[in-house]
Design a protein around this motif. Sequence first.
Motif, PDB file in Angstrom:
ATOM      1  N   ILE A   1       0.839  -1.199   0.000  1.00 56.06           N
ATOM      2  CA  ILE A   1       0.000   0.000   0.000  1.00 56.06           C
ATOM      3  C   ILE A   1       0.873   1.248   0.000  1.00 56.06           C
ATOM      4  O   ILE A   1       0.483   2.298  -0.527  1.00 56.06           O
ATOM      5  N   GLU A   2       2.078   1.147   0.566  1.00 55.83           N
ATOM      6  CA  GLU A   2       2.994   2.288   0.576  1.00 55.83           C
ATOM      7  C   GLU A   2       3.354   2.712  -0.844  1.00 55.83           C
ATOM      8  O   GLU A   2       3.576   3.898  -1.116  1.00 55.83           O
ATOM      9  N   GLN A   3       3.403   1.754  -1.765  1.00 51.28           N
ATOM     10  CA  GLN A   3       3.811   2.044  -3.138  1.00 51.28           C
ATOM     11  C   GLN A   3       2.718   2.715  -3.960  1.00 51.28           C
ATOM     12  O   GLN A   3       3.018   3.357  -4.965  1.00 51.28           O
ATOM     13  N   ILE A   4       1.449   2.572  -3.549  1.00 52.23           N
ATOM     14  CA  ILE A   4       0.372   3.068  -4.405  1.00 52.23           C
ATOM     15  C   ILE A   4      -0.556   4.076  -3.740  1.00 52.23           C
ATOM     16  O   ILE A   4      -1.261   4.810  -4.442  1.00 52.23           O
ATOM     17  N   ALA A   5      -0.572   4.165  -2.411  1.00 52.26           N
ATOM     18  CA  ALA A   5      -1.570   4.988  -1.737  1.00 52.26           C
ATOM     19  C   ALA A   5      -1.247   6.476  -1.846  1.00 52.26           C
ATOM     20  O   ALA A   5      -0.085   6.885  -1.800  1.00 52.26           O
ATOM     21  N   ASP A   6      -2.306   7.282  -1.981  1.00 48.33           N
ATOM     22  CA  ASP A   6      -2.186   8.731  -1.894  1.00 48.33           C
ATOM     23  C   ASP A   6      -2.385   9.196  -0.457  1.00 48.33           C
ATOM     24  O   ASP A   6      -1.786  10.175  -0.021  1.00 48.33           O
ATOM     25  N   LYS A   7      -3.221   8.473   0.275  1.00 51.52           N
ATOM     26  CA  LYS A   7      -3.532   8.824   1.656  1.00 51.52           C
ATOM     27  C   LYS A   7      -3.765   7.542   2.429  1.00 51.52           C
ATOM     28  O   LYS A   7      -4.175   6.534   1.853  1.00 51.52           O
ATOM     29  N   ILE A   8      -3.509   7.587   3.732  1.00 53.18           N
ATOM     30  CA  ILE A   8      -3.837   6.444   4.581  1.00 53.18           C
ATOM     31  C   ILE A   8      -4.701   6.898   5.748  1.00 53.18           C
ATOM     32  O   ILE A   8      -4.609   8.033   6.208  1.00 53.18           O
ATOM     33  N   GLY A   9      -5.548   5.990   6.197  1.00 64.46           N
ATOM     34  CA  GLY A   9      -6.289   6.172   7.429  1.00 64.46           C
ATOM     35  C   GLY A   9      -5.955   5.004   8.335  1.00 64.46           C
ATOM     36  O   GLY A   9      -5.953   3.857   7.885  1.00 64.46           O
ATOM     37  N   VAL A  10      -5.638   5.297   9.588  1.00 59.30           N
ATOM     38  CA  VAL A  10      -5.256   4.249  10.537  1.00 59.30           C
ATOM     39  C   VAL A  10      -6.330   4.153  11.606  1.00 59.30           C
ATOM     40  O   VAL A  10      -6.657   5.148  12.262  1.00 59.30           O
ATOM     41  N   ILE A  11      -6.874   2.958  11.776  1.00 61.48           N
ATOM     42  CA  ILE A  11      -7.926   2.734  12.759  1.00 61.48           C
ATOM     43  C   ILE A  11      -7.406   1.793  13.842  1.00 61.48           C
ATOM     44  O   ILE A  11      -6.698   0.823  13.554  1.00 61.48           O
TER      45      ILE A  11
END
Length: 313
Positions: free
Chosen positions: A196-206
């Motif tokens: 996901i680090e290679q493709i994500a623009d934003k992350i949400g952590v729950i």
Amino acid sequence: MEYIIQTRGLSKAYQGKDVISNVNMKVRQGEIYGFLGPNGAGKTTIMKMLTNLVKPTAGEILLFNEPLTASSYEVLGRIGSIIEYPIFYEKLTAAQNLELHGEYMGCHNKHAIQEALDMVHLRNTDQKPVKEFSLGMKQRLGIARAIMTKPELLILDEPINGLDPFGIQEIRHLFQTLSRDYGITLLISTHLLGEIEQIADKIGVISEGRLIDEVSMESIRGQNTEFIELVTPESSRAAAILDHQLQISNFKVLHDRNIRIYDTSVSQGDIFKALVQQNIEIEGMHKKVMSLEEYFLDLIQRDSKRDEGGHNV
């Protein structure tokens, strides 16, 4: 830019116990949003609420700037999804399963079926029933089913489970293509943080049902991410030398053998020399850049140390 997903105070309780609490998340049009959290944190429950499979106890969901209600059939028709393990008619072929899905969704384009199968590299399965598929093949078919109607939003719960490294690479490129070339918005949960680090623009952590961070990957990369990782069986003595002799205060002792030194004003060579002079055994010393995995684990660890009043300690 328009938000495709917005939640406001989204909460869900079972038998009086909150499993999702006051979640406010925003997903912009066309972006890839990585949804991260430990097992049982609430990712799947939120995805089920976004697709109307579970009703919220409190709060509001807006999809395409429209409130999600029990009768939001048109809005849900603009979404493709995989929630938990994809289920199929096991005696039918991949194409027959997609044809039935197309009829259910009001999509009668035979070309779209083959195009979707090609996009997930699921070929030469014309006569093969799904019951003979491997886990990875079923996962590919689930993605094909989600994308065959050309949805504007994809909600994918652990979509690369069961894929081998080559398959993961193919699906990673597919997700990038869907976002970049088709303008599709993707909400993806996964345990594979390196992917996901290679493709994500934003992350949400729950964590424990609460959204504890929502941040762009650009912001994570731009933070003070460079550090020196020192591995030594004498971490206590080494920490004392870093603190008192080298006047380094910005470091963290991890476990019993690892120390991360974030102060870059002292060179790696000077640190090595000072430790060797004091007969500190050094098993390794490397300069590293903080990854999404490091950021995520640090965030979860800090959240787990909250006191009972909900404040960080």
